[in-house]
Write a protein that holds these residues in place. Structure first.
Motif, mmCIF file in Angstrom:
data_model
loop_
_atom_site.group_PDB
_atom_site.id
_atom_site.type_symbol
_atom_site.label_atom_id
_atom_site.label_comp_id
_atom_site.label_asym_id
_atom_site.label_seq_id
_atom_site.Cartn_x
_atom_site.Cartn_y
_atom_site.Cartn_z
ATOM 1 N N GLY A 230 -10.558 53.179 -38.405
ATOM 2 C CA GLY A 230 -9.369 52.479 -37.932
ATOM 3 C C GLY A 230 -8.915 51.393 -38.902
ATOM 4 N N LYS A 231 -7.642 51.024 -38.777
ATOM 5 C CA LYS A 231 -7.046 50.041 -39.679
ATOM 6 C C LYS A 231 -7.727 48.689 -39.602
ATOM 7 N N GLY A 232 -7.948 48.210 -38.389
ATOM 8 C CA GLY A 232 -8.539 46.880 -38.227
ATOM 9 C C GLY A 232 -9.900 46.757 -38.867
ATOM 10 N N ASN A 233 -10.749 47.739 -38.621
ATOM 11 C CA ASN A 233 -12.089 47.713 -39.226
ATOM 12 C C ASN A 233 -12.019 47.858 -40.744
ATOM 13 N N TRP A 234 -11.078 48.672 -41.218
ATOM 14 C CA TRP A 234 -10.937 48.840 -42.666
ATOM 15 C C TRP A 234 -10.482 47.526 -43.304
ATOM 16 N N TYR A 235 -9.523 46.851 -42.671
ATOM 17 C CA TYR A 235 -9.073 45.554 -43.204
ATOM 18 C C TYR A 235 -10.252 44.587 -43.316
ATOM 19 N N ARG A 236 -11.080 44.565 -42.270
ATOM 20 C CA ARG A 236 -12.248 43.672 -42.293
ATOM 21 C C ARG A 236 -13.238 44.067 -43.379
ATOM 22 N N SER A 237 -13.379 45.376 -43.612
ATOM 23 C CA SER A 237 -14.362 45.821 -44.602
ATOM 24 C C SER A 237 -13.948 45.502 -46.039
ATOM 25 N N VAL A 238 -12.664 45.377 -46.281
ATOM 26 C CA VAL A 238 -12.215 45.097 -47.652
ATOM 27 C C VAL A 238 -11.977 43.608 -47.894
ATOM 28 N N MET A 239 -12.123 42.819 -46.858
ATOM 29 C CA MET A 239 -11.914 41.365 -47.027
ATOM 30 C C MET A 239 -13.070 40.723 -47.677
ATOM 31 N N VAL B 148 8.485 57.993 -80.570
ATOM 32 C CA VAL B 148 8.304 56.771 -79.788
ATOM 33 C C VAL B 148 9.600 56.456 -79.070
ATOM 34 N N LYS B 149 9.511 56.264 -77.767
ATOM 35 C CA LYS B 149 10.677 55.899 -76.976
ATOM 36 C C LYS B 149 10.350 54.623 -76.215
ATOM 37 N N LEU B 150 11.171 53.639 -76.401
ATOM 38 C CA LEU B 150 11.023 52.390 -75.668
ATOM 39 C C LEU B 150 12.122 52.348 -74.620
ATOM 40 N N GLU B 151 11.723 52.463 -73.388
ATOM 41 C CA GLU B 151 12.698 52.441 -72.317
ATOM 42 C C GLU B 151 12.076 51.798 -71.091
ATOM 43 N N ALA B 152 12.935 51.300 -70.242
ATOM 44 C CA ALA B 152 12.459 50.637 -69.032
ATOM 45 C C ALA B 152 11.849 51.665 -68.090
ATOM 46 N N LYS B 153 10.773 51.274 -67.479
ATOM 47 C CA LYS B 153 10.093 52.120 -66.517
ATOM 48 C C LYS B 153 10.690 51.886 -65.137
ATOM 49 N N LYS B 154 10.743 52.926 -64.340
ATOM 50 C CA LYS B 154 11.210 52.793 -62.965
ATOM 51 C C LYS B 154 10.255 51.870 -62.223
ATOM 52 N N GLU B 155 10.805 50.886 -61.556
ATOM 53 C CA GLU B 155 9.927 49.938 -60.863
ATOM 54 C C GLU B 155 9.353 50.561 -59.603
ATOM 55 N N GLY B 156 8.140 50.177 -59.309
ATOM 56 C CA GLY B 156 7.463 50.675 -58.125
ATOM 57 C C GLY B 156 7.794 49.831 -56.908
ATOM 58 N N PRO B 157 7.471 50.320 -55.745
ATOM 59 C CA PRO B 157 7.751 49.563 -54.530
ATOM 60 C C PRO B 157 6.819 48.361 -54.394
ATOM 61 N N VAL B 158 7.279 47.369 -53.668
ATOM 62 C CA VAL B 158 6.438 46.221 -53.334
ATOM 63 C C VAL B 158 5.865 46.514 -51.950
ATOM 64 N N CYS B 159 4.567 46.702 -51.891
ATOM 65 C CA CYS B 159 3.914 47.075 -50.635
ATOM 66 C C CYS B 159 3.400 45.822 -49.936
ATOM 67 N N SER B 160 3.845 45.622 -48.714
ATOM 68 C CA SER B 160 3.355 44.477 -47.951
ATOM 69 C C SER B 160 2.103 44.834 -47.153
ATOM 70 N N ASP B 161 1.843 46.101 -46.985
ATOM 71 C CA ASP B 161 0.674 46.576 -46.257
ATOM 72 C C ASP B 161 -0.301 47.212 -47.260
ATOM 73 N N PRO B 162 -1.552 46.775 -47.281
ATOM 74 C CA PRO B 162 -2.521 47.347 -48.223
ATOM 75 C C PRO B 162 -2.687 48.864 -48.098
ATOM 76 N N ILE B 163 -2.540 49.376 -46.901
ATOM 77 C CA ILE B 163 -2.684 50.813 -46.705
ATOM 78 C C ILE B 163 -1.538 51.551 -47.394
ATOM 79 N N ASP B 164 -0.332 50.993 -47.313
ATOM 80 C CA ASP B 164 0.795 51.591 -48.030
ATOM 81 C C ASP B 164 0.542 51.587 -49.529
ATOM 82 N N PHE B 165 -0.086 50.518 -50.021
ATOM 83 C CA PHE B 165 -0.403 50.456 -51.448
ATOM 84 C C PHE B 165 -1.410 51.535 -51.828
#
Length: 88
Positions: A79-88, A5-22
């Motif tokens: 396209g991005k715009g239509n995808w954004y609308r589809s997930v809203m 068992v190893k308890l260690e801090a995990k590398k933090e992930g990026p904060v994505c401001s764009d859903p596509i980047d996420f």
């Protein structure tokens, strides 16, 4: 299971401001995780209960990977715009 068992801090992930980047980041995390998890599942073949749990976890992660791939394909097609609308 002979593990350590190893308890260690995990590398933090990026904060994505764009859903596509996420979606792209999440897809890469799934691919990396599946590569690691595949070996773990193979090692657990002798322990049926652990094997079943890990196999189910692997399948769940695989579904996440497929979802990410599908979303990126959809973005390319509609396209991005239509995808954004589809997930809203």
């Amino acid at each position: 299971m002979g593990g350590e068992v190893k308890l260690e801090a995990k590398k933090e992930g990026p904060v994505c401001s764009d859903p596509i980047d996420f979606v792209k980041y999440d897809l890469q995390v799934s691919k990396d995780g599946l590569a690691w998890l595949a070996g773990l599942v193979e090692e657990a073949r002798g322990d049926y209960k652990t094997y079943d749990i890990l196999k189910e976890y692997y399948e769940d992660e695989e579904e996440d990977m497929y979802w990410g791939e599908q979303q990126l394909e959809l973005i390319e097609k509609i396209g991005k715009g239509n995808w954004y609308r589809s997930v809203m």
